[in-house]
Design a protein around this motif. Structure first.
Motif, PDB file in Angstrom:
ATOM      1  N   LYS A  17       1.029  -1.029  -0.142  1.00 28.79           N
ATOM      2  CA  LYS A  17      -0.180  -0.055   0.141  1.00 28.79           C
ATOM      3  C   LYS A  17       0.858   1.194   0.001  1.00 28.79           C
ATOM      4  N   GLY A  18       1.832   1.212   0.748  1.00 21.43           N
ATOM      5  CA  GLY A  18       2.889   2.198   0.978  1.00 21.43           C
ATOM      6  C   GLY A  18       3.615   2.486  -0.606  1.00 21.43           C
ATOM      7  N   VAL A  19       3.824   1.503  -1.146  1.00 24.26           N
ATOM      8  CA  VAL A  19       4.478   1.640  -2.405  1.00 24.26           C
ATOM      9  C   VAL A  19       3.430   2.136  -3.750  1.00 24.26           C
ATOM     10  N   LEU A  20       2.165   1.642  -3.455  1.00 22.07           N
ATOM     11  CA  LEU A  20       1.089   2.172  -4.340  1.00 22.07           C
ATOM     12  C   LEU A  20       0.844   3.643  -4.070  1.00 22.07           C
ATOM     13  N   LEU A  21       0.797   4.122  -2.845  1.00 26.85           N
ATOM     14  CA  LEU A  21       0.594   5.451  -2.459  1.00 26.85           C
ATOM     15  C   LEU A  21       1.878   6.570  -2.907  1.00 26.85           C
ATOM     16  N   LYS A  22       3.114   6.013  -2.835  1.00 26.01           N
ATOM     17  CA  LYS A  22       4.068   6.643  -3.643  1.00 26.01           C
ATOM     18  C   LYS A  22       4.032   6.805  -5.091  1.00 26.01           C
ATOM     19  N   LEU A  23       3.848   5.559  -5.785  1.00 26.81           N
ATOM     20  CA  LEU A  23       3.538   5.727  -7.135  1.00 26.81           C
ATOM     21  C   LEU A  23       2.583   6.600  -7.580  1.00 26.81           C
ATOM     22  N   ILE A  25       1.313   9.258  -5.914  1.00 27.80           N
ATOM     23  CA  ILE A  25       1.762  10.555  -5.404  1.00 27.80           C
ATOM     24  C   ILE A  25       2.473  10.945  -6.623  1.00 27.80           C
ATOM     25  N   PHE A  26       3.463  10.200  -7.078  1.00 30.94           N
ATOM     26  CA  PHE A  26       4.687  10.678  -8.290  1.00 30.94           C
ATOM     27  C   PHE A  26       3.949  10.955  -9.453  1.00 30.94           C
ATOM     28  N   THR A  27       3.040   9.972  -9.686  1.00 31.07           N
ATOM     29  CA  THR A  27       2.108  10.137 -11.029  1.00 31.07           C
ATOM     30  C   THR A  27       1.395  11.171 -11.101  1.00 31.07           C
ATOM     31  N   VAL A  28       0.588  11.873  -9.876  1.00 29.75           N
ATOM     32  CA  VAL A  28      -0.003  12.967  -9.976  1.00 29.75           C
ATOM     33  C   VAL A  28       1.052  14.106 -10.155  1.00 29.75           C
ATOM     34  N   SER A  29       1.922  14.238  -9.397  1.00 30.33           N
ATOM     35  CA  SER A  29       3.141  15.322  -9.508  1.00 30.33           C
ATOM     36  C   SER A  29       3.659  15.296 -10.829  1.00 30.33           C
ATOM     37  N   LEU A  30       3.785  14.239 -11.607  1.00 32.25           N
ATOM     38  CA  LEU A  30       4.336  14.264 -12.803  1.00 32.25           C
ATOM     39  C   LEU A  30       3.402  14.918 -13.660  1.00 32.25           C
ATOM     40  N   ASN A  62      11.899  16.608 -15.255  1.00 29.31           N
ATOM     41  CA  ASN A  62      12.902  15.577 -14.862  1.00 29.31           C
ATOM     42  C   ASN A  62      13.380  15.693 -13.487  1.00 29.31           C
ATOM     43  N   ILE A  63      12.950  16.696 -12.831  1.00 28.50           N
ATOM     44  CA  ILE A  63      13.118  16.670 -11.397  1.00 28.50           C
ATOM     45  C   ILE A  63      12.406  15.727 -10.527  1.00 28.50           C
ATOM     46  N   VAL A  64      11.116  15.614 -11.133  1.00 28.63           N
ATOM     47  CA  VAL A  64      10.067  14.724 -10.686  1.00 28.63           C
ATOM     48  C   VAL A  64      10.497  13.254 -10.828  1.00 28.63           C
ATOM     49  N   LEU A  65      11.239  13.023 -11.929  1.00 27.26           N
ATOM     50  CA  LEU A  65      11.523  11.764 -12.297  1.00 27.26           C
ATOM     51  C   LEU A  65      12.631  11.234 -11.709  1.00 27.26           C
ATOM     52  N   ILE A  66      13.652  12.111 -11.323  1.00 27.51           N
ATOM     53  CA  ILE A  66      14.765  11.800 -10.621  1.00 27.51           C
ATOM     54  C   ILE A  66      14.645  11.642  -9.223  1.00 27.51           C
ATOM     55  N   ALA A  67      13.538  12.420  -8.346  1.00 30.75           N
ATOM     56  CA  ALA A  67      13.099  12.081  -6.994  1.00 30.75           C
ATOM     57  C   ALA A  67      12.452  10.821  -6.880  1.00 30.75           C
ATOM     58  N   TYR A  68      11.702  10.535  -7.887  1.00 30.11           N
ATOM     59  CA  TYR A  68      11.047   8.990  -8.168  1.00 30.11           C
ATOM     60  C   TYR A  68      12.310   7.866  -7.910  1.00 30.11           C
ATOM     61  N   ILE A  69      13.259   8.082  -8.896  1.00 30.39           N
ATOM     62  CA  ILE A  69      14.235   7.001  -9.019  1.00 30.39           C
ATOM     63  C   ILE A  69      14.890   6.919  -7.778  1.00 30.39           C
ATOM     64  N   VAL A  70      15.392   8.040  -6.955  1.00 30.90           N
ATOM     65  CA  VAL A  70      16.088   8.134  -5.840  1.00 30.90           C
ATOM     66  C   VAL A  70      15.309   7.539  -4.690  1.00 30.90           C
TER      67      VAL A  70
END
Length: 97
Positions: A17-23, A25-30, A62-70
């Motif tokens: 659930k935590g992983v799904l929530l992070k995904l 959040i990053f999808t919406v922010s992207l 690109n900043i959002v993508l790098i933040a997701y990868i990190v």
């Protein structure tokens, strides 16, 4: 079913659930961050120059993508460290009792 197995399943479900929530959040922010940075920088920073505003949006994406990868790498390292700690602890055997 033993209590350890139930606890393990609950922990695994919570982790997913935590992983799904992070995904999510990053999808919406992207989707939101580049659009907001484009229109905001076009109006307030670059005085209507859409080329510079587009570059600003690309940098923001690109900043959002790098933040997701990190974040993913750090989370993976943390899970590997916790798994390694669990393996290093000796389990009690019948001989040790």
């Amino acid at each position: 079913m033993s209590s350890q197995a139930v606890a393990g399943q609950v922990t695994a479900q919570t982790a997913h659930k935590g992983v799904l929530l992070k995904l999510i959040i990053f999808t919406v922010s992207l989707a939101v961050v580049p659009l907001t940075s484009y229109f905001g920088s076009k109006k307030y920073i670059w005085d209507g120059n859409s080329n510079y505003a587009a570059i600003t949006a690309i940098v923001a994406a690109n900043i959002v993508l790098i933040a997701y990868i990190v974040t993913s790498i750090l989370e993976d390292q943390a899970s590997q460290d916790s798994a390694a700690k669990g393996k290093l602890q000796p389990s009690e055997s019948k001989k040790a009792r």
